[in-house]
Design a protein around this motif. Structure first.
Motif, PDB file in Angstrom:
ATOM      1  N   THR A   1       0.983  -1.086  -0.170  1.00 61.52           N
ATOM      2  CA  THR A   1      -0.067  -0.102   0.177  1.00 61.52           C
ATOM      3  C   THR A   1       1.037   1.363  -0.007  1.00 61.52           C
ATOM      4  N   PRO A   2       0.469   2.244  -0.869  1.00 64.31           N
ATOM      5  CA  PRO A   2       1.381   3.381  -0.804  1.00 64.31           C
ATOM      6  C   PRO A   2       1.316   4.062   0.418  1.00 64.31           C
ATOM      7  N   ILE A   3       2.620   4.695   1.026  1.00 66.69           N
ATOM      8  CA  ILE A   3       2.857   5.279   2.126  1.00 66.69           C
ATOM      9  C   ILE A   3       1.486   6.415   2.353  1.00 66.69           C
ATOM     10  N   GLY A   4       1.530   7.198   1.312  1.00 65.23           N
ATOM     11  CA  GLY A   4       0.496   8.250   1.434  1.00 65.23           C
ATOM     12  C   GLY A   4      -1.074   7.743   1.650  1.00 65.23           C
ATOM     13  N   GLU A   5      -1.355   6.611   1.160  1.00 61.68           N
ATOM     14  CA  GLU A   5      -2.771   5.984   1.365  1.00 61.68           C
ATOM     15  C   GLU A   5      -2.726   5.498   2.802  1.00 61.68           C
ATOM     16  N   VAL A   6      -1.755   5.020   3.241  1.00 61.64           N
ATOM     17  CA  VAL A   6      -1.782   4.605   4.872  1.00 61.64           C
ATOM     18  C   VAL A   6      -1.913   5.816   5.614  1.00 61.64           C
ATOM     19  N   ILE A   7      -1.070   6.723   5.331  1.00 64.19           N
ATOM     20  CA  ILE A   7      -1.064   7.967   6.257  1.00 64.19           C
ATOM     21  C   ILE A   7      -2.597   8.731   6.287  1.00 64.19           C
ATOM     22  N   LEU A   8      -3.045   8.601   5.114  1.00 60.67           N
ATOM     23  CA  LEU A   8      -4.458   9.359   4.889  1.00 60.67           C
ATOM     24  C   LEU A   8      -5.494   8.271   5.594  1.00 60.67           C
ATOM     25  N   GLY A   9      -5.381   6.796   5.683  1.00 64.48           N
ATOM     26  CA  GLY A   9      -6.026   6.018   6.192  1.00 64.48           C
ATOM     27  C   GLY A   9      -6.055   6.029   7.735  1.00 64.48           C
ATOM     28  N   LEU A  10      -4.870   6.553   8.466  1.00 62.43           N
ATOM     29  CA  LEU A  10      -4.720   6.422   9.733  1.00 62.43           C
ATOM     30  C   LEU A  10      -5.603   7.721  10.408  1.00 62.43           C
ATOM     31  N   ASN A  11      -6.067   8.628   9.481  1.00 62.06           N
ATOM     32  CA  ASN A  11      -6.864   9.696   9.789  1.00 62.06           C
ATOM     33  C   ASN A  11      -8.398   9.450   9.658  1.00 62.06           C
ATOM     34  N   TYR A  12      -8.415   8.941   8.291  1.00 63.85           N
ATOM     35  CA  TYR A  12      -9.965   8.821   7.546  1.00 63.85           C
ATOM     36  C   TYR A  12     -10.495   7.231   7.958  1.00 63.85           C
ATOM     37  N   GLY A  13      -9.610   6.287   8.196  1.00 62.47           N
ATOM     38  CA  GLY A  13      -9.899   4.730   8.397  1.00 62.47           C
ATOM     39  C   GLY A  13      -9.678   4.067   7.174  1.00 62.47           C
ATOM     40  N   TYR A  14     -10.002   2.908   6.898  1.00 65.06           N
ATOM     41  CA  TYR A  14      -9.829   1.903   5.988  1.00 65.06           C
ATOM     42  C   TYR A  14     -11.189   2.167   4.962  1.00 65.06           C
ATOM     43  N   VAL A  15     -10.819   2.590   3.838  1.00 64.69           N
ATOM     44  CA  VAL A  15     -11.898   2.803   2.827  1.00 64.69           C
ATOM     45  C   VAL A  15     -12.061   1.984   1.522  1.00 64.69           C
ATOM     46  N   ASN A  16     -11.093   0.977   1.361  1.00 67.55           N
ATOM     47  CA  ASN A  16     -10.847   0.126   0.417  1.00 67.55           C
ATOM     48  C   ASN A  16     -11.879  -0.851   0.332  1.00 67.55           C
ATOM     49  N   ALA A  17     -12.991  -0.582  -0.132  1.00 67.15           N
ATOM     50  CA  ALA A  17     -14.142  -1.903  -0.074  1.00 67.15           C
ATOM     51  C   ALA A  17     -13.465  -3.081  -1.051  1.00 67.15           C
ATOM     52  N   THR A  18     -14.242  -4.197  -0.351  1.00 69.78           N
ATOM     53  CA  THR A  18     -13.969  -5.443  -1.303  1.00 69.78           C
ATOM     54  C   THR A  18     -14.885  -5.661  -2.263  1.00 69.78           C
ATOM     55  N   GLY A  19     -16.311  -5.172  -1.925  1.00 72.95           N
ATOM     56  CA  GLY A  19     -17.407  -5.447  -2.882  1.00 72.95           C
ATOM     57  C   GLY A  19     -18.091  -6.635  -2.009  1.00 72.95           C
ATOM     58  N   VAL A  20     -17.842  -7.392  -1.061  1.00 69.17           N
ATOM     59  CA  VAL A  20     -18.271  -8.231  -0.233  1.00 69.17           C
ATOM     60  C   VAL A  20     -19.053  -7.610   1.049  1.00 69.17           C
ATOM     61  N   GLU A  21     -20.456  -7.628   1.227  1.00 67.06           N
ATOM     62  CA  GLU A  21     -20.852  -6.719   2.168  1.00 67.06           C
ATOM     63  C   GLU A  21     -20.530  -7.051   3.780  1.00 67.06           C
ATOM     64  N   LEU A  22     -20.528  -8.618   3.932  1.00 69.76           N
ATOM     65  CA  LEU A  22     -20.075  -9.120   5.250  1.00 69.76           C
ATOM     66  C   LEU A  22     -18.594  -8.555   5.478  1.00 69.76           C
ATOM     67  N   VAL A  23     -17.896  -8.826   4.483  1.00 65.56           N
ATOM     68  CA  VAL A  23     -16.230  -8.419   4.873  1.00 65.56           C
ATOM     69  C   VAL A  23     -16.368  -6.987   5.052  1.00 65.56           C
ATOM     70  N   ASP A  24     -16.901  -6.347   4.285  1.00 60.55           N
ATOM     71  CA  ASP A  24     -16.906  -4.576   4.259  1.00 60.55           C
ATOM     72  C   ASP A  24     -17.281  -4.106   5.731  1.00 60.55           C
ATOM     73  N   THR A  25     -18.279  -4.765   6.027  1.00 59.11           N
ATOM     74  CA  THR A  25     -18.865  -4.264   7.157  1.00 59.11           C
ATOM     75  C   THR A  25     -17.966  -4.446   8.581  1.00 59.11           C
ATOM     76  N   LEU A  26     -17.101  -5.422   8.510  1.00 54.23           N
ATOM     77  CA  LEU A  26     -16.001  -5.562   9.436  1.00 54.23           C
ATOM     78  C   LEU A  26     -14.642  -4.589   9.320  1.00 54.23           C
ATOM     79  N   LEU A  27     -14.369  -4.437   7.876  1.00 55.28           N
ATOM     80  CA  LEU A  27     -13.267  -3.776   7.518  1.00 55.28           C
ATOM     81  C   LEU A  27     -13.066  -2.333   7.326  1.00 55.28           C
ATOM     82  N   LEU A  28     -14.517  -1.840   7.081  1.00 54.25           N
ATOM     83  CA  LEU A  28     -14.380  -0.228   6.672  1.00 54.25           C
ATOM     84  C   LEU A  28     -14.399   0.579   8.075  1.00 54.25           C
TER      85      LEU A  28
END
Length: 480
Positions: free
Chosen positions: A282-309
């Motif tokens: 994962t690009p470092i910029g995306e990680v740093i942004l994610g530390l502020n706004y959270g993980y936002v890369n949806a997998t497309g599977v609702e059950l998994v996304d509910t846990l990870l987003l």
């Protein structure tokens, strides 16, 4: 502010009960019956208490000072909120949480998932000293595993909460475990020693209950399609390898060595961020942004996304802002003197030492309900009961134990408390759904009360003669 100090008056007992009653009624009406946002309801309560307090000679600046004092006392604990958001996001980006879910689905069986999950969450929470950190990491993993195994989400949530708050209550790293003895006037390890007496039987009952319930989930009930979907989705979007579990091992090790919680969480987050860039690519910029706004890369599977987003600093701001309002409200209630008046009346009517147990547990729970925040309730009730316990010849570690049983454990049952809000947002299960399965959180207080009524674990100071001054006027040592 000398002039304003001379004009201040203490509230009467009747006024204190009235203000407290109206404050609770506003919360129940606004949040429970009307479904309004707890932030606004608490702001209304804060405005009401400030308005009433002005009639006692408190000017606006005085009331702000009341808020600042309690906010300052709680700020170190509130900083943990931010680091929890960071570590949740970092551990998802690094693949740590996905790997825990993946391996759990491969090696745990439905029959033993609940008791083993309870033990795992307990060990993690005991080691890292934070229920919220456990809920956001191991708890998230357990919710994913339970979903894949076809176990009802409220049941899994109750198991996770029981384990997470066991560690929060018993760990020397926990903020409440340090706060309670400080408020009661005892030492950390005397406090922990006193808590084991009622916690061990409650925990064994909880473990037995989850074991019996777990036996109802046989291998044949497993939703293999759901497990396959979970596993395939996780392995497709993350590199699943034991190396991504390094942050867990390091954080557990640091806390076993009694490394401070916040620096430990920061290091665990840093290691996870490094793994996100090197192992997950994962690009470092995306990680740093994610530390502020959270993980936002949806997998497309609702059950998994509910846990990870989820995760990130901004993801914690709802709870952080709620804590600020709740602590400000509680600060005015405590500093102006409403709570002191109420407790003084109640304690004067309790003649038996045995009844002090349900009294402290109940009032600490009510404090969380009234103020929406466990830290403030522990501090306020600890200071309010401290002298009463001393006068009765009761050891301060008994008081600190009761503060945890009535505050740390029962806060999860109050939907508008910061913990209730965090649990619902993190695990995706409402208080109304999970409360009946959070066995430890209500069994422990009930065990404590039941034992006290039989005169068990009423902790008195070292034997004194009946003529001793500390047992004079109405504070005689109970013979129970």
């Amino acid at each position: 502010m000398p002039e304003s100090d001379s004009n201040k008056r203490s509230p009467s007992t009747a006024m204190s009960f009235l203000v407290f009653g109206v404050a609770i009624a506003v919360i129940l009406l606004g949040v429970v019956l009307m479904g309004y946002d707890i932030h606004i309801v608490l702001l209304v309560d804060l405005a009401f208490v400030c308005l009433v307090s002005s009639s006692l000679g408190y000017c606006f600046d005085d009331l702000v000072e009341c808020m600042k004092k309690t906010l300052g006392q709680s700020m170190s604990a509130m900083v943990i909120f931010i680091f929890i958001g960071v570590i949740i996001a970092a551990w998802i980006f690094s693949g740590t949480v996905p790997a825990l879910i993946y391996y759990g689905l491969q090696y745990l069986t439905p029959k033993f998932f609940l008791p083993l999950g309870l033990l795992l969450c307990s060990v993690v929470s005991l080691s890292i000293g934070t229920s919220w950190g456990t809920l956001g990491t191991m708890g998230l993993a357990m919710m994913g595993i339970g979903t894949g195994m076809g176990i009802p989400a409220p049941l899994t949530a109750g198991m996770v909460i029981s384990g997470a708050f066991f560690g929060d209550k018993m760990s020397p790293m926990s903020d409440t475990t340090n706060l309670a003895p400080a408020a009661a006037g005892t030492t950390l390890y005397k406090h922990i020693s006193a808590m084991w007496r009622t916690t061990i039987p409650a925990y064994l009952i909880t473990l037995a209950l989850f074991t019996v319930i777990g036996l109802n989930y046989q291998a044949g009930d497993v939703d293999h399609a759901a497990i396959a979907l979970f596993s395939d989705t996780l392995s497709e979007h993350f590199v699943i390898h034991p190396i991504v579990l390094i942050p867990v091992v390091v954080l557990l090790g640091l806390n076993l060595l009694r490394f401070p919680a916040i620096p430990g969480m920061a290091l665990g987050s840093l290691l996870a961020a490094i793994l996100a860039c090197t192992v997950q690519g994962t690009p470092i910029g995306e990680v740093i942004l994610g530390l502020n706004y959270g993980y936002v890369n949806a997998t497309g599977v609702e059950l998994v996304d509910t846990l990870l987003l989820r995760g990130g600093i901004q993801g914690m701001m709802y709870t952080f802002s709620l804590a600020c309002i709740a602590i400000s409200f509680g600060g005015v209630m405590e500093q102006v003197g409403y709570l002191h008046k109420i407790i003084a009346v109640v304690v004067s009517r309790v003649k038996s030492d045995r009844l002090m147990v349900p009294l402290v547990i109940g009032s600490t729970t009510l404090g969380v309900a009234a103020m929406g925040e466990v830290y403030l309730s522990i501090v306020v009730n600890g200071n309010l009961y401290r002298q009463a316990f001393k006068d009765r010849g009761l050891r301060p570690e008994m008081l600190s134990r009761l503060l945890e049983e009535g505050g740390t454990l029962t806060q999860v049952f109050i939907p508008w408390s910061t913990s209730g809000v965090f649990i619902a947002a993190t695990l995706g299960v409402s208080t109304a759904e999970y409360w009946k399965f959070a066995f430890l959180n209500y069994i422990n207080p009930l065990v404590s009360i039941a034992l006290a009524l039989f005169g068990i674990f009423i902790l008195h100071v070292k034997e004194s003669t009946p003529e001793s001054p500390q047992f004079a006027h109405g504070g005689q040592k109970s013979k129970e």
